[in-house]
Design a protein around this motif. Structure first.
Motif, mmCIF file in Angstrom:
data_model
loop_
_atom_site.group_PDB
_atom_site.id
_atom_site.type_symbol
_atom_site.label_atom_id
_atom_site.label_comp_id
_atom_site.label_asym_id
_atom_site.label_seq_id
_atom_site.Cartn_x
_atom_site.Cartn_y
_atom_site.Cartn_z
ATOM 1 N N TYR A 1 0.824 -1.207 0.000
ATOM 2 C CA TYR A 1 0.000 0.000 0.000
ATOM 3 C C TYR A 1 0.859 1.259 0.000
ATOM 4 N N ALA A 2 1.952 1.249 0.776
ATOM 5 C CA ALA A 2 2.811 2.430 0.843
ATOM 6 C C ALA A 2 3.409 2.761 -0.519
ATOM 7 N N SER A 3 3.743 1.729 -1.296
ATOM 8 C CA SER A 3 4.283 1.943 -2.640
ATOM 9 C C SER A 3 3.249 2.596 -3.545
ATOM 10 N N ILE A 4 1.996 2.145 -3.442
ATOM 11 C CA ILE A 4 0.921 2.724 -4.255
ATOM 12 C C ILE A 4 0.738 4.194 -3.897
ATOM 13 N N VAL A 5 0.711 4.488 -2.599
ATOM 14 C CA VAL A 5 0.552 5.875 -2.154
ATOM 15 C C VAL A 5 1.688 6.739 -2.680
ATOM 16 N N ASN A 6 2.905 6.257 -2.596
ATOM 17 C CA ASN A 6 4.054 7.054 -3.013
ATOM 18 C C ASN A 6 4.009 7.396 -4.494
ATOM 19 N N ARG A 7 3.701 6.425 -5.326
ATOM 20 C CA ARG A 7 3.699 6.713 -6.766
ATOM 21 C C ARG A 7 2.490 7.556 -7.175
ATOM 22 N N MET A 8 1.347 7.327 -6.547
ATOM 23 C CA MET A 8 0.180 8.152 -6.859
ATOM 24 C C MET A 8 0.406 9.593 -6.411
ATOM 25 N N THR A 9 0.975 9.761 -5.232
ATOM 26 C CA THR A 9 1.265 11.094 -4.726
ATOM 27 C C THR A 9 2.205 11.832 -5.675
ATOM 28 N N ALA A 10 3.241 11.144 -6.122
ATOM 29 C CA ALA A 10 4.202 11.770 -7.031
ATOM 30 C C ALA A 10 3.562 12.142 -8.361
ATOM 31 N N ALA A 11 2.704 11.268 -8.886
ATOM 32 C CA ALA A 11 2.058 11.546 -10.166
ATOM 33 C C ALA A 11 1.123 12.744 -10.065
ATOM 34 N N VAL A 12 0.332 12.813 -9.007
ATOM 35 C CA VAL A 12 -0.597 13.924 -8.822
ATOM 36 C C VAL A 12 0.162 15.221 -8.586
ATOM 37 N N GLU A 13 1.192 15.149 -7.767
ATOM 38 C CA GLU A 13 2.013 16.327 -7.497
ATOM 39 C C GLU A 13 2.623 16.873 -8.791
ATOM 40 N N ASP A 14 3.186 15.988 -9.610
ATOM 41 C CA ASP A 14 3.820 16.428 -10.854
ATOM 42 C C ASP A 14 2.799 17.005 -11.826
ATOM 43 N N ALA A 15 1.619 16.369 -11.910
ATOM 44 C CA ALA A 15 0.568 16.889 -12.793
ATOM 45 C C ALA A 15 0.116 18.265 -12.343
ATOM 46 N N TRP A 16 -0.006 18.451 -11.032
ATOM 47 C CA TRP A 16 -0.410 19.749 -10.477
ATOM 48 C C TRP A 16 0.607 20.825 -10.808
ATOM 49 N N ARG A 17 1.891 20.508 -10.621
ATOM 50 C CA ARG A 17 2.935 21.489 -10.892
ATOM 51 C C ARG A 17 3.060 21.808 -12.381
ATOM 52 N N ALA A 18 2.805 20.812 -13.247
ATOM 53 C CA ALA A 18 3.041 20.978 -14.685
ATOM 54 C C ALA A 18 1.919 21.708 -15.406
ATOM 55 N N THR A 19 0.825 21.990 -14.713
ATOM 56 C CA THR A 19 -0.339 22.603 -15.353
ATOM 57 C C THR A 19 -0.464 24.047 -14.897
ATOM 58 N N PRO A 20 -0.208 25.022 -15.766
ATOM 59 C CA PRO A 20 -0.197 26.427 -15.351
ATOM 60 C C PRO A 20 -1.515 26.928 -14.803
ATOM 61 N N SER A 21 -2.631 26.434 -15.343
ATOM 62 C CA SER A 21 -3.953 26.840 -14.860
ATOM 63 C C SER A 21 -4.970 25.843 -15.371
ATOM 64 N N GLY A 22 -6.177 25.903 -14.809
ATOM 65 C CA GLY A 22 -7.210 24.948 -15.201
ATOM 66 C C GLY A 22 -7.121 23.667 -14.390
ATOM 67 N N ASP A 23 -7.962 22.711 -14.723
ATOM 68 C CA ASP A 23 -8.044 21.452 -13.998
ATOM 69 C C ASP A 23 -7.259 20.358 -14.707
ATOM 70 N N VAL A 24 -6.954 19.313 -13.955
ATOM 71 C CA VAL A 24 -6.299 18.120 -14.480
ATOM 72 C C VAL A 24 -7.213 16.923 -14.241
ATOM 73 N N VAL A 25 -7.352 16.072 -15.238
ATOM 74 C CA VAL A 25 -8.072 14.812 -15.097
ATOM 75 C C VAL A 25 -7.067 13.675 -15.203
ATOM 76 N N ILE A 26 -7.136 12.741 -14.250
ATOM 77 C CA ILE A 26 -6.277 11.553 -14.260
ATOM 78 C C ILE A 26 -7.183 10.331 -14.195
ATOM 79 N N VAL A 27 -7.125 9.477 -15.207
ATOM 80 C CA VAL A 27 -7.961 8.276 -15.251
ATOM 81 C C VAL A 27 -7.135 7.103 -14.727
ATOM 82 N N SER A 28 -7.613 6.501 -13.653
ATOM 83 C CA SER A 28 -6.837 5.476 -12.961
ATOM 84 C C SER A 28 -7.752 4.319 -12.567
ATOM 85 N N HIS A 29 -7.422 3.674 -11.462
ATOM 86 C CA HIS A 29 -8.075 2.441 -11.032
ATOM 87 C C HIS A 29 -8.522 2.572 -9.577
ATOM 88 N N GLN A 30 -9.365 1.627 -9.155
ATOM 89 C CA GLN A 30 -10.000 1.755 -7.847
ATOM 90 C C GLN A 30 -9.005 1.828 -6.693
#
Length: 223
Positions: A133-162
């Motif tokens: 579980y900790a591995s899943i949290v770490n990679r998801m956190t990193a992906a969301v963080e990077d997407a947030w930083r890389a988007t100058p404005s507006g929303d981000v959609v990430i399609v993932s799994h349960q």
């Protein structure tokens, strides 16, 4: 999910909201746990579910500026109506993929009755049958963080799994990682929304736009 020590952000030049969308129903007549197995596509019902999620995002009248999806077929197909609605390309993001699982390709109702599989259940806190579980949290956190930083404005959609979405939820709200998979609040084509504050990410919404389609759906993709 807090900033590194000494790190600062300009709060109005990053993404506004992050929407984590789960994929729709998968064509799975054998009712196996498909996990990361290839060639598991959306069913016709799943395509309608994915469209319902896209329609919900459109109805919010918000600017969606970036779209990411797990590289698996079911998530790429679930991202397609969002891409069409907002005129975006789908960026494959391997860090939001389904966790690996020792029971892939098996029917869980049978696998759990087989004594040869019982050793895989020895530690549900980790869990011992798949990616920690900790591995899943770490990679998801990193992906969301990077997407947030890389988007100058507006929303981000990430399609993932349960499970990845639920683990990010658990991390953000401070819930234990160990849980009963049957009690996850993450329906097919549901949308869990996060915003960033100075204290870190917070969950600000959950909707189930495909609820009316779910009564006859099969949902056995993960444990």
């Amino acid at each position: 999910m807090n900033p590194q020590l000494g790190e600062t952000y300009t709060w109005r030049v990053v993404a506004d909201q992050i929407h984590l969308v789960r994929h729709g129903e998968v064509h799975n007549p054998s009712r196996v746990l498909y996990g990361r197995l290839p060639a598991f596509r959306l069913s016709e019902l799943g395509e309608r579910m994915a469209q319902a999620a896209a329609d919900d995002l459109v109805s919010r009248d918000r600017t969606v500026a970036a779209l990411y999806a797990s590289p698996l077929q079911r998530t790429q197909e679930s991202a397609a109506p969002v891409a069409a609605a907002f005129g975006l390309a789908v960026v494959s993001e391997p860090r939001v993929i389904e966790p690996f699982n020792e029971f892939e390709g098996k029917r869980m109702s049978r696998a759990l009755k087989n004594p040869l599989n019982w050793s895989k259940l020895r530690n549900p806190s980790r869990p011992s049958w798949g990616e920690p579980y900790a591995s899943i949290v770490n990679r998801m956190t990193a992906a969301v963080e990077d997407a947030w930083r890389a988007t100058p404005s507006g929303d981000v959609v990430i399609v993932s799994h349960q499970l990845p979405i639920w683990m990010l939820h658990s991390s953000v709200v401070g819930a234990p990682y160990r849980h009963d998979p049957r009690k996850r609040r993450c329906a097919l084509s549901s949308i869990t929304t996060f915003e960033r504050t100075e204290q870190g990410f917070v969950e600000v919404g959950y909707v189930d736009p495909a609820a009316r389609l779910s009564s006859g759906a099969t949902d056995v993709g993960a444990v």
